[in-house]
Design a protein around this motif. Structure first.
Motif, PDB file in Angstrom:
ATOM      1  N   ALA A 226      83.796  41.322  53.675  1.00  0.00           N
ATOM      2  CA  ALA A 226      83.230  41.385  52.324  1.00  0.00           C
ATOM      3  C   ALA A 226      82.693  42.792  52.048  1.00  0.00           C
ATOM      4  O   ALA A 226      82.874  43.336  50.958  1.00  0.00           O
ATOM      5  CB  ALA A 226      82.117  40.349  52.171  1.00  0.00           C
ATOM      6  N   PHE A 227      82.053  43.365  53.059  1.00  0.00           N
ATOM      7  CA  PHE A 227      81.511  44.713  52.878  1.00  0.00           C
ATOM      8  C   PHE A 227      82.642  45.719  52.673  1.00  0.00           C
ATOM      9  O   PHE A 227      82.546  46.625  51.841  1.00  0.00           O
ATOM     10  CB  PHE A 227      80.668  45.104  54.097  1.00  0.00           C
TER      11      PHE A 227
ATOM     12  N   MET B 218      89.890  37.202  47.807  1.00  0.00           N
ATOM     13  CA  MET B 218      91.172  36.687  48.270  1.00  0.00           C
ATOM     14  C   MET B 218      91.704  37.479  49.463  1.00  0.00           C
ATOM     15  O   MET B 218      92.163  36.874  50.450  1.00  0.00           O
ATOM     16  CB  MET B 218      92.155  36.691  47.091  1.00  0.00           C
ATOM     17  N   PRO B 219      91.651  38.822  49.427  1.00  0.00           N
ATOM     18  CA  PRO B 219      92.188  39.570  50.582  1.00  0.00           C
ATOM     19  C   PRO B 219      91.507  39.203  51.895  1.00  0.00           C
ATOM     20  O   PRO B 219      92.139  39.253  52.957  1.00  0.00           O
ATOM     21  CB  PRO B 219      91.909  41.022  50.211  1.00  0.00           C
TER      22      PRO B 219
ATOM     23  N   GLY C  31      99.179  43.589  43.709  1.00  0.00           N
ATOM     24  CA  GLY C  31      99.604  42.845  44.891  1.00  0.00           C
ATOM     25  C   GLY C  31      99.532  43.725  46.131  1.00  0.00           C
ATOM     26  O   GLY C  31      99.022  43.318  47.179  1.00  0.00           O
ATOM     27  N   GLY C  32     100.023  44.967  45.979  1.00  0.00           N
ATOM     28  CA  GLY C  32      99.965  45.912  47.096  1.00  0.00           C
ATOM     29  C   GLY C  32      98.532  46.214  47.481  1.00  0.00           C
ATOM     30  O   GLY C  32      98.194  46.293  48.664  1.00  0.00           O
TER      31      GLY C  32
ATOM     32  N   VAL D  27      94.054  45.799  51.217  1.00  0.00           N
ATOM     33  CA  VAL D  27      92.687  45.401  51.553  1.00  0.00           C
ATOM     34  C   VAL D  27      92.707  44.333  52.643  1.00  0.00           C
ATOM     35  O   VAL D  27      91.889  44.343  53.568  1.00  0.00           O
ATOM     36  CB  VAL D  27      91.940  44.897  50.297  1.00  0.00           C
ATOM     37  N   ALA D  28      93.683  43.410  52.550  1.00  0.00           N
ATOM     38  CA  ALA D  28      93.783  42.364  53.575  1.00  0.00           C
ATOM     39  C   ALA D  28      94.064  42.981  54.936  1.00  0.00           C
ATOM     40  O   ALA D  28      93.455  42.601  55.942  1.00  0.00           O
ATOM     41  CB  ALA D  28      94.879  41.367  53.206  1.00  0.00           C
TER      42      ALA D  28
END
Lengths: 512, 317
Positions: free
Chosen positions: A325-326, A344-345, A449-450, A455-456
């Motif tokens: 989250a951070f 979401m990520p 999306g990218g 981020v994910a």
């Protein structure tokens, strides 16, 4: 800046509290800041056996008090039908087993778990015992002892070197036949060590026999080995009775001091003590927990370690979510990455834990691309929102199943882990992506999306970093530091990095 | 090479973080948001205050009522369908004409009645709305825009966005639809924003997709030099909108109608930042000057005068 003052104060308090708590746990409880610092843990089991005569039996086993170089983790007394007490016995401790009536061969067990500490030259801390009386050796021996002492005195500078030289000399066959006659002073290692102590007493040097156990993994039926200690008026110096070498050998657990019997049995005979040793590696974390329990510290009673292991494992994962989250806060508010949905990520990153990064990205892209294609096909059917979302969800699950089956047949078992993807999140991502695609064009949809995938991936790297996951699990109070940092970033009014690109026209106009 | 942040700061460029933290959060009370987020409520308030708005033909509230669209439209050949709680111009559909049972979109492409009904159904289900909550669809007058922008607008309705801070208009731009924006006047959808000189009401060159442009990308006509008729009235109208909702940091969208003059299309509690690019001028100097003032005149006239005065005094060197 005054209006940010409360935020700064609260953030500073939170961070200070978190850091202080963490520092306490590191310094006072010895919790490690780095992951997987293993240390050797030894479990020593003493089996005390004797033959009981049928009446009341009292067996006293000497047990270690504070073995130099080791720290107690745990101890257990195991017996069948005996009452157990523990008491001090001079420089040792004693375990007392008592029973009203016992007959035949009896065995009681004492199990001690210790771990090695990092002290250099460990030694006993008990005080100077005073100078010993010169023993009465008998006339002929007295002369030999005097000759030996004179010989050694000329080769030494202080008590330590004197004792060392004496032991070395006693163990060497030399030119002086009268000294050589002293070498017959002991026929067992224990008697030899005691004889050395007696000779040292001739020079009024305080010395004593200590008994210890060489720790070798897998040892069975071992017995204690004698060693001697000489006091130089400052501290006890352990020495080998065979070579005079100073210092305890590696992995040598001092069991008792002095020559009091290891096992004394009232109402029994044939006392016999055998030791077995096993070694294991344990994380310092779990050692610190056990030690804190022995010291009665509340902090670890209320730590995650007091939870059942299964729950602990859940929190091992959950506690990494704040890290993610951070990261999202940083990437969105300071860098300015666009993503679908705020967190979401992070959920995708959690799924990456199982699939690992490359496969995670491949599978995510695959499912979203396929889902998006079918979602555009659905668009022609003009479905209402909720049924359409449900349809996309069903399609996502079917696609996941398909990918699992195909990859299994191709022998790529990684593909099976797609089942751990959060399918509702995937469905919502597909839906939102298709809306953005329709309204703001393919470029914007791919950009977002990218961004989400980026981020994910970054979230996965952070959330699976061994150091960070270790820190948040062992020191959950560090989350307060993270919270403070979030509060501060919550009032960050500076530019996002992406705004340097957005306002590039301004920059181009001014930067010449 | 200097740090870009320093250059932007010197140019007085308001950042997204600062807009949110220092202006929207501090000046816009959350309980007032529904007044501007619900365009039906805004319209109602405006009408009560005597501020001109596009005429509302009707509201579709249920799936069932979609069938009665024909009745609701009556004789109107052109109209606009929009979600009452829409954001960022999403879900707004401009119909310029009807042919039998088919509809002509602003882009000129045709749309069947089914397509239109599906669009309204999507609006009702909350697809375009803030937070995805179920919504109502508004059907209203399609503005017949003043031909003044004819050369610089590609279909759709150009509108004039004014940032009003604590009731003081501080910046304006005209938002011109492009082919890319599909007739919509939202900059992030590809519309052109052309700056407006607040003192004279003359358009300047503008911005499209965050890049500076001097001509309209579709029509090729120069953006600068168009004199907006009734500019003084338009500024006054924008300033008056502050009294409707008391939102300190407000975006007012006004359209110029051929017959009805300036109409307030909607109010925005989170107006975007591109207006700074369109005007080649940062918002911060004016915003900070107003923040420092202890009192702000209550009459809209005085606030407009104050704004013009501030802009001259804080003109970039």
């Amino acid at each position: 800046m005054l209006r940010n003052l409360p935020v700064w104060i609260i953030a500073a308090l939170l961070m200070a509290a978190g850091a202080a708590m963490c520092a306490y746990k590191v310094r006072a409880l010895g919790l490690p800041l780095l992951p997987s610092t293993d240390t050797a843990v030894w479990t020593v089991e003493a089996r005390a056996a004797f033959r009981a005569r049928g009446g009341p039996v009292k067996a006293t086993l000497l047990i270690p008090k504070q073995p130099p170089g080791f720290e107690h983790l745990d101890e257990h007394y195991i017996s069948n039908g005996f009452g157990v007490t523990q008491e001090a016995s001079g420089l040792n401790r004693a375990a007392l087993w008592a029973v009203r009536r016992a007959n035949g061969t009896q065995a009681v067990y004492y199990r001690l778990t210790v771990y090695e500490t990092d002290t250099d030259n460990p030694t006993h801390q008990d005080p100077f015992p005073g100078y010993p009386r010169v023993p009465d050796y008998g006339e002929s021996t007295q002369a030999a002892v005097n000759a030996l002492l004179n010989e050694v005195r000329s080769e030494s500078a202080d008590i330590a070197t004197f004792a060392r030289a004496l032991i070395a000399r006693m163990n060497r066959e030399g030119a002086n036949p009268s000294v050589d006659s002293l070498r017959t002073g002991g026929d067992s290692p224990g008697a030899w060590a005691q004889w050395l102590v007696d000779v040292l007493a001739g020079a009024r040097i305080p010395a004593r026999v200590i008994w210890g156990l060489p720790l070798v993994d897998g040892t069975r039926d071992a017995t204690l080995v004698p060693y001697i200690e000489v006091h130089n008026e400052q501290r006890w110096i352990p020495m080998s009775p065979e070579t005079g070498k100073v210092g305890l050998p590696d992995d040598f657990l001092v069991w008792r001091i002095g020559n009091d019997p290891l096992l004394a049995v009232d109402g029994g005979a044939q006392p016999d003590v055998r030791f077995s040793v096993t070694r294991s590696q344990r994380q310092i974390v779990s050692i610190a927990r056990d030690r804190a329990r022995q010291h009665g510290s509340l902090v670890l009673d209320y730590s995650l370690f007091s939870l059942p292991v299964q729950t602990q494992n859940v929190y091992r994962v959950l506690l990494t979510v704040p890290l993610g989250a951070f990261l999202v806060v940083l990437l969105r508010n300071v860098v300015g990455v666009k993503t679908f949905g705020t967190f979401m990520p992070i959920l995708i990153a959690l799924a990456f834990r199982e699939t690992k990064l490359i496969w995670g990205i491949v599978l995510f892209t695959l499912i979203v691309a396929l889902g998006l294609g079918l979602r555009f096909a659905l668009e022609r059917l003009k479905l209402l929102l909720v049924p359409r979302l449900a349809s996309v969800l069903i399609i996502v699950i079917l696609l996941m199943l398909l990918v699992s089956l195909v990859s299994h047949h191709l022998g790529m078992d990684r593909g099976l882990s797609i089942a751990l993807f959060p399918m509702v999140i995937l469905a919502m991502t597909i839906e939102r992506m298709s809306l953005v695609w329709e309204e703001h064009g393919a470029w914007e949809a791919i950009l977002q999306g990218g961004g989400s995938l980026l981020v994910a991936a970054a979230g996965f790297l952070v959330m699976s970093n061994p150091l960070l996951t270790h820190l948040v699990f062992v020191f959950p109070e560090l989350l307060l530091v993270l919270l403070g940092a979030c509060l501060i970033l919550g009032r960050y009014t500076g530019y996002r990095l992406s705004e340097f690109w957005r306002f590039r026209a301004v920059l181009a106009g001014k930067d010449q | 090479m200097r740090w870009p942040g320093t250059i932007l700061r010197e140019a007085g460029i308001l950042s997204m973080n600062q807009r949110n933290a220092d202006y929207i959060m501090l000046n816009n009370k959350r309980r007032l948001y529904p007044l501007v987020d619900d365009k039906l409520k805004t319209k109602e308030l405006a009408q009560q205050a005597g501020i001109a708005v596009p005429e509302l033909y009707g509201v579709v509230k249920t799936e069932h009522a979609i069938g009665d669209l024909e009745d609701l439209l009556g004789e109107h050949r052109s109209f606009v369908v929009k979600p009452a709680h829409g954001s960022g111009g999403n879900g707004i559909l401009v119909i310029t004409d009807r042919r039998q049972s088919r509809y002509v979109k602003a882009s000129g492409s045709m749309m069947s009645a089914d397509d239109l009904n599906h669009h309204i159904s999507n609006i009702l289900s909350g697809m375009f709305s803030l937070g995805g909550m179920p919504d109502h669809a508004m059907v209203e007058y399609c503005v017949q825009f003043d031909p003044i922008f004819e050369d610089v607008a590609f279909q759709g309705v150009p509108d004039i966005r004014t940032i009003v801070f604590r009731g003081v208009p501080v910046a304006s731009m005209v938002r011109l639809p492009t082919r890319a924006s599909d007739g919509k006047a939202n900059l992030h959808q590809g519309a052109v924003g052309a700056g407006i000189d607040m003192a004279t009401g003359l358009t300047q060159s503008g911005v499209c997709q965050n890049a500076r442009v001097t001509t309209h990308p579709d029509t090729g006509a120069p953006l600068a030099g168009i004199s907006i008729p009734g500019w003084d009235k338009l500024l006054l109208l924008a300033a008056r909108c502050y009294d409707l909702a008391a939102l300190g940091y407000l975006g007012v969208d006004v359209v110029l109608d051929r017959e009805h003059g300036p109409l307030v299309l909607e109010l925005n509690a989170r107006p975007g930042l591109s207006i700074q690019l369109a005007n080649r001028r940062g918002l911060l100097p004016a915003l900070k000057a107003i923040e420092r003032m202890k009192t702000i005149p209550t009459s809209a006239d005085e606030r407009v005068a104050l704004g013009l005065d501030l802009l001259v005094r804080h003109a970039p060197s």
